[in-house]
Scaffold this motif. Structure first.
Motif, PDB file in Angstrom:
ATOM      1  N   LEU A  80      35.526  39.557  46.504  1.00  0.00           N
ATOM      2  CA  LEU A  80      34.843  38.937  45.365  1.00  0.00           C
ATOM      3  C   LEU A  80      33.404  39.410  45.305  1.00  0.00           C
ATOM      4  O   LEU A  80      32.782  39.631  46.347  1.00  0.00           O
ATOM      5  N   VAL A  83      27.522  37.794  40.016  1.00  0.00           N
ATOM      6  CA  VAL A  83      26.088  37.526  39.807  1.00  0.00           C
ATOM      7  C   VAL A  83      25.983  36.542  38.649  1.00  0.00           C
ATOM      8  O   VAL A  83      26.650  36.717  37.614  1.00  0.00           O
ATOM      9  N   ARG A  94      24.399  45.656  42.381  1.00  0.00           N
ATOM     10  CA  ARG A  94      24.222  46.927  43.103  1.00  0.00           C
ATOM     11  C   ARG A  94      23.675  46.668  44.515  1.00  0.00           C
ATOM     12  O   ARG A  94      24.128  47.263  45.492  1.00  0.00           O
ATOM     13  N   PHE A 126      30.836  48.603  35.937  1.00  0.00           N
ATOM     14  CA  PHE A 126      29.981  48.427  37.119  1.00  0.00           C
ATOM     15  C   PHE A 126      30.535  49.232  38.302  1.00  0.00           C
ATOM     16  O   PHE A 126      29.818  50.047  38.911  1.00  0.00           O
TER      17      PHE A 126
HETATM   18  C1  LIG Z   1      30.054  42.891  37.413  1.00  0.00           C
HETATM   19  C2  LIG Z   1      28.761  42.211  37.892  1.00  0.00           C
HETATM   20  C3  LIG Z   1      28.913  41.780  39.356  1.00  0.00           C
HETATM   21  C4  LIG Z   1      27.601  43.233  37.808  1.00  0.00           C
HETATM   22  O1  LIG Z   1      26.446  42.657  38.407  1.00  0.00           O
HETATM   23  P1  LIG Z   1      24.972  43.012  37.905  1.00  0.00           P
HETATM   24  O2  LIG Z   1      24.009  42.494  38.893  1.00  0.00           O
HETATM   25  O3  LIG Z   1      24.801  42.564  36.496  1.00  0.00           O
HETATM   26  O4  LIG Z   1      25.032  44.619  37.932  1.00  0.00           O
HETATM   27  P2  LIG Z   1      23.794  45.628  38.150  1.00  0.00           P
HETATM   28  O5  LIG Z   1      22.613  45.136  37.406  1.00  0.00           O
HETATM   29  O6  LIG Z   1      23.624  45.890  39.603  1.00  0.00           O
HETATM   30  O7  LIG Z   1      24.378  46.924  37.412  1.00  0.00           O
HETATM   31  C5  LIG Z   1      24.654  48.168  38.045  1.00  0.00           C
HETATM   32  C6  LIG Z   1      25.218  49.117  37.000  1.00  0.00           C
HETATM   33  O8  LIG Z   1      26.513  48.644  36.566  1.00  0.00           O
HETATM   34  C7  LIG Z   1      26.678  48.898  35.151  1.00  0.00           C
HETATM   35  N1  LIG Z   1      26.762  47.624  34.434  1.00  0.00           N
HETATM   36  C8  LIG Z   1      26.581  46.378  34.918  1.00  0.00           C
HETATM   37  N2  LIG Z   1      26.753  45.445  33.955  1.00  0.00           N
HETATM   38  C9  LIG Z   1      27.049  46.126  32.826  1.00  0.00           C
HETATM   39  C10 LIG Z   1      27.307  45.724  31.477  1.00  0.00           C
HETATM   40  N3  LIG Z   1      27.303  44.433  31.113  1.00  0.00           N
HETATM   41  N4  LIG Z   1      27.586  46.696  30.567  1.00  0.00           N
HETATM   42  C11 LIG Z   1      27.592  48.006  30.903  1.00  0.00           C
HETATM   43  N5  LIG Z   1      27.338  48.438  32.183  1.00  0.00           N
HETATM   44  C12 LIG Z   1      27.063  47.518  33.114  1.00  0.00           C
HETATM   45  C13 LIG Z   1      25.421  49.662  34.708  1.00  0.00           C
HETATM   46  O9  LIG Z   1      25.681  51.053  34.869  1.00  0.00           O
HETATM   47  C14 LIG Z   1      24.401  49.193  35.730  1.00  0.00           C
HETATM   48  O10 LIG Z   1      23.343  50.102  35.922  1.00  0.00           O
HETATM   49  P3  LIG Z   1      22.083  50.090  34.880  1.00  0.00           P
HETATM   50  O11 LIG Z   1      21.684  48.659  34.669  1.00  0.00           O
HETATM   51  O12 LIG Z   1      21.067  50.906  35.606  1.00  0.00           O
HETATM   52  O13 LIG Z   1      22.599  50.725  33.627  1.00  0.00           O
HETATM   53  C15 LIG Z   1      28.383  41.007  36.978  1.00  0.00           C
HETATM   54  O14 LIG Z   1      28.476  41.403  35.618  1.00  0.00           O
HETATM   55  C16 LIG Z   1      29.275  39.792  37.182  1.00  0.00           C
HETATM   56  O15 LIG Z   1      29.052  38.993  38.096  1.00  0.00           O
HETATM   57  N6  LIG Z   1      30.292  39.620  36.325  1.00  0.00           N
HETATM   58  C17 LIG Z   1      31.182  38.436  36.402  1.00  0.00           C
HETATM   59  C18 LIG Z   1      32.004  38.424  37.683  1.00  0.00           C
HETATM   60  C19 LIG Z   1      32.818  39.695  37.869  1.00  0.00           C
HETATM   61  O16 LIG Z   1      33.406  40.226  36.925  1.00  0.00           O
HETATM   62  N7  LIG Z   1      32.845  40.187  39.120  1.00  0.00           N
HETATM   63  C20 LIG Z   1      33.556  41.423  39.458  1.00  0.00           C
HETATM   64  C21 LIG Z   1      34.980  41.201  39.808  1.00  0.00           C
HETATM   65  S1  LIG Z   1      35.188  40.274  41.313  1.00  0.00           S
END
Ligand SMILES: CC(C)(COP(=O)(O)OP(=O)(O)OC[C@H]1O[C@@H](n2cnc3c(N)ncnc32)[C@H](O)[C@@H]1OP(=O)(O)O)[C@@H](O)C(=O)NCCC(=O)NCCS
Length: 158
Positions: A80, A83, A94, A126
């Motif tokens: 899991l 954020v 990241r 991501f």
């Molecule tokens: C997926 C998730 C963990 C990403 O976390 P985050 O902290 O927002 O991600 P980051 O800021 O570290 O992003 C890293 C890269 O991922 C990509 N990315 C992240 N969110 C994105 C979005 N909404 N749309 C497009 N690209 C995205 C981008 O390339 C980003 O780099 P950049 O900001 O320099 O362009 C977050 O959206 C989340 O918690 N989602 C709900 C739960 C989930 O789906 N978890 C994963 C499955 S268990």
């Protein structure tokens, strides 16, 4: 944009909040399987790590994200990662993943695998951005209802 977060192993007091975040952010529309009891099992398991990202500001620190990883002999499995909405797109996901990848490398584990909901385009963007490649599809993986995509990353090839 990058935010400064403190990444550290979770505390016992975080378990309920982590399970709640899983229900709100990861298991949307599915039965709640990452209950506090299940998170606690990983928290106590000798081969699992539950970590948190705390975002500091205004003299307080708030739980902004978490991840759970199980370390096998050859493969680490990311169970899991989430954020909180208000802290997304600031680099915390990241940072959480990077922390776990360094831990895996230190433990001599070079491969990370995970499953993600096939209908979670943000998570797929991501993970692909962070070097994961798709290795297969698992029909009805989630509660018999929804497919998963299986992803992996070889930490030797960055
Ligand atoms: C997926 C998730 C963990 C990403 O976390 P985050 O902290 O927002 O991600 P980051 O800021 O570290 O992003 C890293 C890269 O991922 C990509 N990315 C992240 N969110 C994105 C979005 N909404 N749309 C497009 N690209 C995205 C981008 O390339 C980003 O780099 P950049 O900001 O320099 O362009 C977050 O959206 C989340 O918690 N989602 C709900 C739960 C989930 O789906 N978890 C994963 C499955 S268990």
């Amino acid at each position: 944009m990058t935010s400064i977060a403190e990444i550290a192993p979770a505390r016992g007091a975080d378990i309920q909040a982590i399970a709640d975040m899983s229900r709100r952010l990861v298991e949307v529309g599915l039965p709640w399987t990452w209950t506090p009891e299940r998170v606690m099992r990983h928290f106590r398991h000798p081969d699992s790590l539950v970590i948190t990202a705390r975002s500091a500001g205004c003299g307080t620190s708030v739980l902004a994200g978490f991840a759970i990883m199980h370390f096998g002999d050859d493969i680490a499995h990311l169970n899991l990662l989430a954020v909180e909405s208000a802290h997304q797109r600031l680099g915390l996901g990241r940072q959480l993943l990077s922390w776990l990848e360094h831990t895996a490398l230190t433990a001599g584990t070079f491969t990370i695998c995970l499953e993600v909901r096939a209908r979670n385009p943000v998570a797929l963007l991501f993970y692909r951005r962070l070097g994961f490649v798709e290795t297969g599809r698992v029909p009805r993986y989630y509660s018999g209802r929804e497919d998963a995509l299986r992803l992996m990353r070889d930490l030797r090839h960055t």
